[in-house]
Design a protein around this motif. Sequence first.
Motif, PDB file in Angstrom:
ATOM      1  N   PRO A 142       0.842  -1.199   0.000  1.00 43.17           N
ATOM      2  CA  PRO A 142       0.000   0.000   0.000  1.00 43.17           C
ATOM      3  C   PRO A 142       0.878   1.251   0.000  1.00 43.17           C
ATOM      4  N   PRO A 143       0.348   2.352  -0.485  1.00 43.72           N
ATOM      5  CA  PRO A 143       1.154   3.569  -0.533  1.00 43.72           C
ATOM      6  C   PRO A 143       1.359   4.156   0.855  1.00 43.72           C
ATOM      7  N   HIS A 144       2.481   4.819   1.031  1.00 41.41           N
ATOM      8  CA  HIS A 144       2.683   5.634   2.234  1.00 41.41           C
ATOM      9  C   HIS A 144       1.764   6.843   2.084  1.00 41.41           C
ATOM     10  N   PRO A 145       1.083   7.268   3.147  1.00 37.14           N
ATOM     11  CA  PRO A 145       0.160   8.400   2.998  1.00 37.14           C
ATOM     12  C   PRO A 145       0.857   9.687   2.545  1.00 37.14           C
ATOM     13  N   GLY A 146       2.151   9.806   2.826  1.00 39.40           N
ATOM     14  CA  GLY A 146       2.884  10.978   2.359  1.00 39.40           C
ATOM     15  C   GLY A 146       2.906  11.079   0.846  1.00 39.40           C
ATOM     16  N   GLU A 147       2.856   9.912   0.189  1.00 37.94           N
ATOM     17  CA  GLU A 147       2.838   9.888  -1.283  1.00 37.94           C
ATOM     18  C   GLU A 147       1.579  10.578  -1.799  1.00 37.94           C
ATOM     19  N   LEU A 188       7.775  17.690   7.474  1.00 39.34           N
ATOM     20  CA  LEU A 188       6.798  17.451   6.414  1.00 39.34           C
ATOM     21  C   LEU A 188       7.464  16.809   5.197  1.00 39.34           C
ATOM     22  N   SER A 189       8.656  17.261   4.861  1.00 42.86           N
ATOM     23  CA  SER A 189       9.377  16.693   3.723  1.00 42.86           C
ATOM     24  C   SER A 189       9.641  15.201   3.940  1.00 42.86           C
ATOM     25  N   ARG A 190      10.031  14.829   5.155  1.00 44.27           N
ATOM     26  CA  ARG A 190      10.275  13.412   5.452  1.00 44.27           C
ATOM     27  C   ARG A 190       8.992  12.593   5.283  1.00 44.27           C
ATOM     28  N   ILE A 191       7.868  13.147   5.684  1.00 40.96           N
ATOM     29  CA  ILE A 191       6.579  12.457   5.529  1.00 40.96           C
ATOM     30  C   ILE A 191       6.231  12.334   4.050  1.00 40.96           C
ATOM     31  N   LEU A 192       6.385  13.423   3.313  1.00 42.68           N
ATOM     32  CA  LEU A 192       6.043  13.418   1.885  1.00 42.68           C
ATOM     33  C   LEU A 192       6.858  12.405   1.095  1.00 42.68           C
ATOM     34  N   HIS A 193       8.064  12.100   1.573  1.00 42.18           N
ATOM     35  CA  HIS A 193       8.927  11.145   0.878  1.00 42.18           C
ATOM     36  C   HIS A 193       8.932   9.766   1.537  1.00 42.18           C
ATOM     37  N   GLY A 194       7.957   9.520   2.419  1.00 43.40           N
ATOM     38  CA  GLY A 194       7.781   8.185   2.992  1.00 43.40           C
ATOM     39  C   GLY A 194       8.819   7.791   4.013  1.00 43.40           C
ATOM     40  N   ARG A 195       9.551   8.762   4.557  1.00 40.08           N
ATOM     41  CA  ARG A 195      10.599   8.442   5.534  1.00 40.08           C
ATOM     42  C   ARG A 195      10.149   8.657   6.969  1.00 40.08           C
ATOM     43  N   ALA A 196       8.939   9.185   7.158  1.00 39.62           N
ATOM     44  CA  ALA A 196       8.382   9.377   8.495  1.00 39.62           C
ATOM     45  C   ALA A 196       6.879   9.153   8.404  1.00 39.62           C
ATOM     46  N   PRO A 197       6.267   8.686   9.481  1.00 40.08           N
ATOM     47  CA  PRO A 197       4.830   8.407   9.447  1.00 40.08           C
ATOM     48  C   PRO A 197       3.990   9.664   9.661  1.00 40.08           C
ATOM     49  N   SER A 228      -1.547   3.034   8.960  1.00 41.22           N
ATOM     50  CA  SER A 228      -1.574   1.721   9.590  1.00 41.22           C
ATOM     51  C   SER A 228      -1.458   0.602   8.557  1.00 41.22           C
ATOM     52  N   ASP A 229      -2.187   0.726   7.441  1.00 35.10           N
ATOM     53  CA  ASP A 229      -2.104  -0.280   6.371  1.00 35.10           C
ATOM     54  C   ASP A 229      -0.667  -0.390   5.866  1.00 35.10           C
ATOM     55  N   TYR A 230      -0.024   0.750   5.672  1.00 37.55           N
ATOM     56  CA  TYR A 230       1.361   0.783   5.190  1.00 37.55           C
ATOM     57  C   TYR A 230       2.282   0.085   6.183  1.00 37.55           C
ATOM     58  N   GLU A 231       2.154   0.427   7.469  1.00 39.21           N
ATOM     59  CA  GLU A 231       3.042  -0.145   8.488  1.00 39.21           C
ATOM     60  C   GLU A 231       2.802  -1.634   8.685  1.00 39.21           C
ATOM     61  N   LEU A 232       1.545  -2.070   8.648  1.00 40.67           N
ATOM     62  CA  LEU A 232       1.256  -3.503   8.786  1.00 40.67           C
ATOM     63  C   LEU A 232       1.841  -4.291   7.619  1.00 40.67           C
ATOM     64  N   TRP A 233       1.713  -3.754   6.397  1.00 35.81           N
ATOM     65  CA  TRP A 233       2.285  -4.441   5.243  1.00 35.81           C
ATOM     66  C   TRP A 233       3.795  -4.571   5.422  1.00 35.81           C
ATOM     67  N   GLN A 234       4.446  -3.498   5.873  1.00 33.91           N
ATOM     68  CA  GLN A 234       5.891  -3.537   6.102  1.00 33.91           C
ATOM     69  C   GLN A 234       6.243  -4.623   7.124  1.00 33.91           C
ATOM     70  N   ALA A 235       5.502  -4.677   8.222  1.00 27.44           N
ATOM     71  CA  ALA A 235       5.774  -5.669   9.271  1.00 27.44           C
ATOM     72  C   ALA A 235       5.570  -7.090   8.758  1.00 27.44           C
ATOM     73  N   GLU A 236       4.500  -7.289   7.966  1.00 24.80           N
ATOM     74  CA  GLU A 236       4.214  -8.622   7.431  1.00 24.80           C
ATOM     75  C   GLU A 236       5.274  -9.091   6.441  1.00 24.80           C
ATOM     76  N   HIS A 237       6.015  -8.180   5.861  1.00 29.62           N
ATOM     77  CA  HIS A 237       7.007  -8.534   4.848  1.00 29.62           C
ATOM     78  C   HIS A 237       8.436  -8.458   5.362  1.00 29.62           C
ATOM     79  N   ARG A 238       8.598  -8.198   6.656  1.00 29.21           N
ATOM     80  CA  ARG A 238       9.918  -8.297   7.284  1.00 29.21           C
ATOM     81  C   ARG A 238      10.080  -9.704   7.840  1.00 29.21           C
ATOM     82  N   THR A 239      11.305 -10.124   7.996  1.00 30.09           N
ATOM     83  CA  THR A 239      11.560 -11.406   8.623  1.00 30.09           C
ATOM     84  C   THR A 239      11.122 -11.334  10.087  1.00 30.09           C
ATOM     85  N   GLN A 240      10.314 -12.271  10.483  1.00 27.47           N
ATOM     86  CA  GLN A 240       9.805 -12.328  11.857  1.00 27.47           C
ATOM     87  C   GLN A 240      10.243 -13.656  12.469  1.00 27.47           C
TER      88      GLN A 240
END
Length: 98
Positions: A9-14, A42-51, A76-88
């Motif tokens: 899913p897209p980062h909301p900053g996008e 704001l710049s960090r958020i817009l570029h997906g580097r901060a929530p 939340s959708d973005y962060e959950l996708w990231q967590a689901e695709h990291r090694t756990q």
Amino acid sequence: MAHDSHAQPPHPGETLREDVLPALGISVTEMARRLGVARETLSRILHGRAPISPDLAVRLERAGIGRARAWLAVQSDYELWQAEHRTQPVIERFADLA
């Protein structure tokens, strides 16, 4: 790593960067000033580097840019996708609670 068929899913900053800013016709600096956040933040958020934080989500809603809950849901959708695709670690289910 487990991969599923769901695209990331897209980062909301996008959305802010690609849709909202052009529609408003203002600069990042002006948007940051009006939302009461540092331009760098704001710049960090817009570029997906901060929530998008709850505080920023409320400020966006008060500025007439979407609903706070919707911004947080996208984050939340973005962060959950990231967590689901990291090694756990291997997790053992609690069978009695399943």
